[in-house]
Design a protein around this motif. Structure first.
Motif, mmCIF file in Angstrom:
data_model
loop_
_atom_site.group_PDB
_atom_site.id
_atom_site.type_symbol
_atom_site.label_atom_id
_atom_site.label_comp_id
_atom_site.label_asym_id
_atom_site.label_seq_id
_atom_site.Cartn_x
_atom_site.Cartn_y
_atom_site.Cartn_z
ATOM 1 N N GLN A 163 0.853 -0.644 0.334
ATOM 2 C CA GLN A 163 0.000 0.315 -0.128
ATOM 3 C C GLN A 163 1.119 1.161 -0.155
ATOM 4 N N ILE A 164 1.966 1.414 0.720
ATOM 5 C CA ILE A 164 2.654 2.359 0.726
ATOM 6 C C ILE A 164 3.252 2.509 -0.763
ATOM 7 N N ALA A 165 4.069 1.408 -1.074
ATOM 8 C CA ALA A 165 4.626 1.406 -2.847
ATOM 9 C C ALA A 165 3.103 2.153 -3.467
ATOM 10 N N GLU A 166 2.442 2.028 -3.333
ATOM 11 C CA GLU A 166 1.091 2.375 -4.115
ATOM 12 C C GLU A 166 0.718 3.565 -4.201
ATOM 13 N N VAL A 167 0.783 4.084 -2.991
ATOM 14 C CA VAL A 167 0.641 5.116 -2.750
ATOM 15 C C VAL A 167 1.537 5.987 -3.067
ATOM 16 N N SER A 168 3.075 6.126 -3.059
ATOM 17 C CA SER A 168 4.390 6.334 -3.492
ATOM 18 C C SER A 168 3.994 7.283 -4.793
ATOM 19 N N ARG A 169 3.939 5.702 -5.397
ATOM 20 C CA ARG A 169 3.369 5.608 -7.212
ATOM 21 C C ARG A 169 2.535 6.910 -7.889
ATOM 22 N N HIS A 170 1.578 6.993 -6.975
ATOM 23 C CA HIS A 170 0.754 8.380 -7.344
ATOM 24 C C HIS A 170 0.755 8.790 -7.359
ATOM 25 N N GLN A 171 1.363 9.773 -5.986
ATOM 26 C CA GLN A 171 2.153 11.352 -5.720
ATOM 27 C C GLN A 171 3.390 11.119 -7.219
ATOM 28 N N THR A 172 4.200 10.208 -7.300
ATOM 29 C CA THR A 172 5.223 10.506 -7.932
ATOM 30 C C THR A 172 4.616 10.292 -8.926
ATOM 31 N N ASP A 173 3.562 9.691 -9.880
ATOM 32 C CA ASP A 173 3.013 10.627 -11.128
ATOM 33 C C ASP A 173 2.115 11.779 -11.845
ATOM 34 N N GLU A 174 2.035 12.039 -9.525
ATOM 35 C CA GLU A 174 0.684 13.101 -10.256
ATOM 36 C C GLU A 174 1.842 14.339 -9.899
ATOM 37 N N MET A 175 3.362 14.321 -9.308
ATOM 38 C CA MET A 175 3.899 15.142 -9.317
ATOM 39 C C MET A 175 4.910 15.542 -10.509
ATOM 40 N N ALA A 176 4.941 13.986 -11.034
ATOM 41 C CA ALA A 176 5.707 14.073 -12.449
ATOM 42 C C ALA A 176 4.929 15.221 -13.420
ATOM 43 N N THR A 177 3.383 14.723 -13.439
ATOM 44 C CA THR A 177 2.603 15.281 -14.243
ATOM 45 C C THR A 177 2.321 16.826 -14.521
ATOM 46 N N LYS A 178 2.396 17.404 -12.929
ATOM 47 C CA LYS A 178 2.845 18.621 -12.777
ATOM 48 C C LYS A 178 4.193 19.180 -13.186
ATOM 49 N N MET A 179 5.013 18.863 -12.790
ATOM 50 C CA MET A 179 6.274 18.901 -13.764
ATOM 51 C C MET A 179 6.105 19.341 -14.827
ATOM 52 N N ASP A 180 5.701 17.710 -15.790
ATOM 53 C CA ASP A 180 5.422 18.743 -17.514
ATOM 54 C C ASP A 180 4.850 19.679 -17.885
ATOM 55 N N GLY A 181 3.962 20.377 -16.815
ATOM 56 C CA GLY A 181 2.924 20.992 -17.658
ATOM 57 C C GLY A 181 3.322 22.085 -16.507
ATOM 58 N N THR A 182 4.947 22.374 -16.055
ATOM 59 C CA THR A 182 4.919 23.576 -15.537
ATOM 60 C C THR A 182 6.767 24.104 -16.330
ATOM 61 N N SER A 183 6.514 22.684 -17.126
ATOM 62 C CA SER A 183 8.232 22.702 -17.812
ATOM 63 C C SER A 183 7.373 23.238 -19.486
ATOM 64 N N ILE A 184 6.590 22.793 -19.763
ATOM 65 C CA ILE A 184 5.838 23.307 -20.928
ATOM 66 C C ILE A 184 5.349 24.742 -20.994
ATOM 67 N N ARG A 185 4.717 25.650 -19.655
ATOM 68 C CA ARG A 185 4.365 26.829 -19.208
ATOM 69 C C ARG A 185 5.962 27.402 -19.789
ATOM 70 N N VAL A 186 7.030 26.236 -19.315
ATOM 71 C CA VAL A 186 8.309 27.693 -19.282
ATOM 72 C C VAL A 186 8.402 27.889 -20.422
ATOM 73 N N ASP A 187 8.743 27.116 -21.231
ATOM 74 C CA ASP A 187 8.903 26.537 -23.056
ATOM 75 C C ASP A 187 8.004 27.772 -23.655
ATOM 76 N N ASN A 188 6.319 27.993 -23.598
ATOM 77 C CA ASN A 188 5.886 28.664 -24.085
ATOM 78 C C ASN A 188 6.624 30.206 -23.931
ATOM 79 N N ILE A 189 6.658 30.228 -22.736
ATOM 80 C CA ILE A 189 6.864 32.156 -22.484
ATOM 81 C C ILE A 189 7.864 32.343 -22.812
#
Length: 204
Positions: A163-189
């Motif tokens: 269960q800890i591994a599953e929660v950690s995986r979800h959190q990592t995926d969520e962080m990666a998604t947000k970071m990808d979104g930030t990277s795209i915005r920076v590239d656009n700027i």
């Protein structure tokens, strides 16, 4: 008791054994919550027949019991025999041992499935069997490796690790998604700044 939820009518279709097991549990909880455990056996049987539904009453009539001469346990035992025919233990164990975590299935759902299935297998130690099947049946090889490296692996420990591994995986995926979104915005700027700079040079 005001606001006390009544058990639903018993469903005698589909997986009747499972339906009966759940209905019986809800009925017993209702009897306890409604403070009916001290009632006479006749009253208890009458309450059961009132709640179980028309089909249940028809099945009860085939038992040839007299309500004034029977007990709640006697009636429940007859329903138990009707709803849960003799099981094939070898087949139940085959189903349990063949059960692996499905794609997209959460660890909680997988563990619940194993705990439900193992009850029909008549193993000496249900906890050990569920623990072993978790190790063998999970989809994540990395988590399996962690489980195998644990020196004293209890069922509780195996569940916690998964269960800890599953929660950690979800959190990592969520962080990666947000970071990808930030990277795209920076590239656009940066791209916009570049266009503005080029435009200024041409104008000059």
């Amino acid at each position: 008791m005001d606001g006390l939820r009544l058990p639903p009518v018993m469903d005698f279709s589909g997986n009747m054994a499972r339906n009966w097991s759940l209905w019986k549990q809800k009925f017993q909880m209702y009897m306890l919550a409604a403070d009916k455990d001290e009632a006479s056996e006749q009253v208890k049987v009458a309450i059961l027949l009132n709640l179980i539904g028309d089909e249940g009453v028809e099945i009860y009539n085939t038992f040839k019991l007299q309500i004034e001469k029977t007990t709640l346990k006697g009636v429940m035992d007859n329903f138990e025999k009707h709803c849960q025919p003799k099981k094939n233990v070898v087949y139940e164990r085959y189903k349990f041992l063949s059960c692996n975590q499905k794609e997209g299935q959460s660890m909680g759902s997988f563990i619940t499935e194993l705990k439900t299935m193992v009850k029909n297998c008549e193993y000496e130690s249900e906890e050990e069997m569920v623990r072993d099947k978790i190790v063998m049946g999970i989809r994540d090889n990395g988590v399996r490796e962690r489980l195998l490296q644990t020196e004293v692996l209890s069922l509780r420990k195996a569940i916690d690790v998964c269960q800890i591994a599953e929660v950690s995986r979800h959190q990592t995926d969520e962080m990666a998604t947000k970071m990808d979104g930030t990277s795209i915005r920076v590239d656009n700027i940066n791209s916009s700044k570049s266009k503005i700079s080029t435009s200024n040079i041409v104008a000059w």
